[in-house]
Design a protein around this motif. Sequence first.
Motif, PDB file in Angstrom:
ATOM      1  N   PRO A  29      44.060  50.304  46.226  1.00  0.00           N
ATOM      2  CA  PRO A  29      43.550  49.163  45.456  1.00  0.00           C
ATOM      3  C   PRO A  29      44.513  48.785  44.324  1.00  0.00           C
ATOM      4  CG  PRO A  29      41.780  50.714  45.896  1.00  0.00           C
ATOM      5  CD  PRO A  29      43.045  51.375  46.351  1.00  0.00           C
ATOM      6  N   GLY A  30      44.748  47.498  44.186  1.00  0.00           N
ATOM      7  CA  GLY A  30      45.630  47.000  43.135  1.00  0.00           C
ATOM      8  C   GLY A  30      47.094  46.980  43.504  1.00  0.00           C
TER       9      GLY A  30
ATOM     10  N   ARG B 208      39.484  43.162  41.395  1.00  0.00           N
ATOM     11  CA  ARG B 208      40.269  43.295  42.621  1.00  0.00           C
ATOM     12  C   ARG B 208      39.568  42.675  43.820  1.00  0.00           C
ATOM     13  NH1 ARG B 208      42.221  49.478  41.075  1.00  0.00           N
ATOM     14  NH2 ARG B 208      44.050  48.816  39.834  1.00  0.00           N
TER      15      ARG B 208
ATOM     16  N   GLU C  51      47.001  38.644  40.612  1.00  0.00           N
ATOM     17  CA  GLU C  51      48.073  39.174  41.451  1.00  0.00           C
ATOM     18  C   GLU C  51      48.663  37.985  42.201  1.00  0.00           C
ATOM     19  OE1 GLU C  51      49.167  42.284  41.686  1.00  0.00           O
ATOM     20  OE2 GLU C  51      47.615  43.314  40.517  1.00  0.00           O
TER      21      GLU C  51
ATOM     22  N   ASP D 198      36.570  45.493  35.474  1.00  0.00           N
ATOM     23  CA  ASP D 198      37.480  46.595  35.799  1.00  0.00           C
ATOM     24  C   ASP D 198      36.788  47.938  36.012  1.00  0.00           C
ATOM     25  OD1 ASP D 198      39.898  45.006  35.654  1.00  0.00           O
ATOM     26  OD2 ASP D 198      39.495  44.878  33.498  1.00  0.00           O
TER      27      ASP D 198
ATOM     28  N   SER E  97      42.741  41.995  46.092  1.00  0.00           N
ATOM     29  CA  SER E  97      43.687  43.092  45.885  1.00  0.00           C
ATOM     30  C   SER E  97      42.982  44.446  45.850  1.00  0.00           C
ATOM     31  CB  SER E  97      44.467  42.873  44.583  1.00  0.00           C
ATOM     32  OG  SER E  97      43.605  42.792  43.466  1.00  0.00           O
ATOM     33  N   ALA E  98      41.797  44.525  46.458  1.00  0.00           N
ATOM     34  CA  ALA E  98      41.016  45.769  46.430  1.00  0.00           C
ATOM     35  C   ALA E  98      41.390  46.720  47.554  1.00  0.00           C
ATOM     36  CB  ALA E  98      39.522  45.460  46.491  1.00  0.00           C
TER      37      ALA E  98
END
Length: 579
Positions: free
Chosen positions: A171-172, A125, A293, A98, A130-131
């Motif tokens: 991001p995220g 991510r 995710e 993270d 999910s980045a």
Amino acid sequence: MRVQLIPLIVTLLFVSGTQADELDDIIKAEMTTRHIPGLSLAIIENGRIIRAQGYGFTEKGGKMPVTTSTLFQAGSVSKPVAALGALHLVEQGKLALDDDVNTRLLTWKVPDSAQSAEQKVTLRRLLSHSAGLTVHGFPGYPKNAPLPGVVQVLNGEKPANTAPIRVDIVPGSKVRYSGGGYTVMQLLVADVSAQAFPDYMRDAVLKPLGMNDSSYLQPPPAERARMNASGHLADRSMVVGRWHLYPEMAAAGLWTNASDLARFAIGVQQSLAGTSNPVISAALTEQMLTPQEENVGLGVFLDGSGTAQRFSHGGRDEGFDTLLTAFGRAGQGAVIMINANDNSRMMSRLTAAIGRAYHWPEADHDVLLKPSAIQIDAKALMRYTGRYELSNNTMGTFDAQNGQLRSMFDGLPDETFVPVGAHRFQSTSRNCTLTFVVDARGEVTQVIVTTKEQIKPAPRIVPLMRTLKAGRDPNPARTWSVQVLLSKIARGGSALATSDFATAGFKTNIGAQAIGELAKIKSLTLLHEQDVAGREIERHGSKVDTVLAFRAGGMKPARKLLIYLTADGLFTDFDLVDD
């Protein structure tokens, strides 16, 4: 061309002859139908490879058989293996899932953007798509083309053939598949490990898992290249130069075989169970197989739960397709690799057959129902044939053969459907029903595709292209406008932007890219005009009202062309088709 297929180098442990024979029959039949030159197979049972087998040949019309050692390009199945390498650095405390990756990147940084002002690009991510990074996938490079370095790829600088990899969504905030994100991860791993990426992956993952035939080296060294299969495209022509090169190694650059990928899957299974942890711990493996995710874990896609949870990934490089699927806790799984790009459902049919034969956890829900076929005359059968939009911009074709419907992909037969009732057909290879919708004029307007997972309507686009014959063109000025616009699209640059014939969505999505294949079109002959208003067909943000079918003169081999127009008569998409 029909290819003679023979099974080669069979390893069968703890598997009945009946299972082996049935699977052989299914695999050979599928390969013959789909004209697949070669296939590499590995099946996992009780955490062991119980069957490893090669089928067919390393290239179409060739004489060298595929063996269990033949190497294929894994495509995007390079990603889960590479993800394990990044997680190994997490296990060693050299990376954190993270942390902002820019704190550890040395030779390049993710450029700042408004979207990343607060939420940062992290390894978690990157691995779970999910980045917020761009570039879905990579086409690779012909063997005689200049090869960019990874930083050139990241910046979209020549000789790179893809756009810069940049953050363009927060991001995220959502899952969006990004090979570009894995290329950032590739550089991160190289920077932190202080090794070239192929060397690090060899030492940290491939050797510890016994994947001794596998390598991320691009280009592959000559001694390894002798074991490579040749790639084939959707029309089964061989890739020029036999394969492409992929400096985007983590995303698409792994050369391997089904047995080695099965060893990767077994390594994940054993690591999760804590029986062997040569790369990462059981705790970190648990995180890898936990949805981050949606249905995305760390490097893998996830389905099911408990003992029925499986981790999977598919892959495609130029001329090669791969499917890996395995159960984290049930000790089962399979890997299938082919030296062809195949757009049909063949891979899923083969894994379903393996699942039934080896009683995979969800097999109780996948008992193959045998349809009770009825007779239907040839004329009635033909009304259901044609081209349908199975999902947005994904076409499927149904043709009539021997009193049955056959789905067609890339001009080759695929799945067989037999008539079982009024306007209803059942697949012979999976539990799937087609129910055709007929309007008051007796014209088929759509098909309802029903499976265990969903009920999905698919609108009919046009009849079979081979049934269409040229007639009088009622609007030659419109045909000329189409041809002029196609020439602009072929040239690329700013030509398309100045057109008042194309929709804004089409202009935006196609942009300045040149689609050179269209330059081969020297003339257009109208074959058919189809009213599809109300069928909910949408292209590039505009609803389609009319579909025009043309013969595209000057193309070799001969091609047909579909043009999609809005209610205002604007051009909003095209398809080059062969059926």
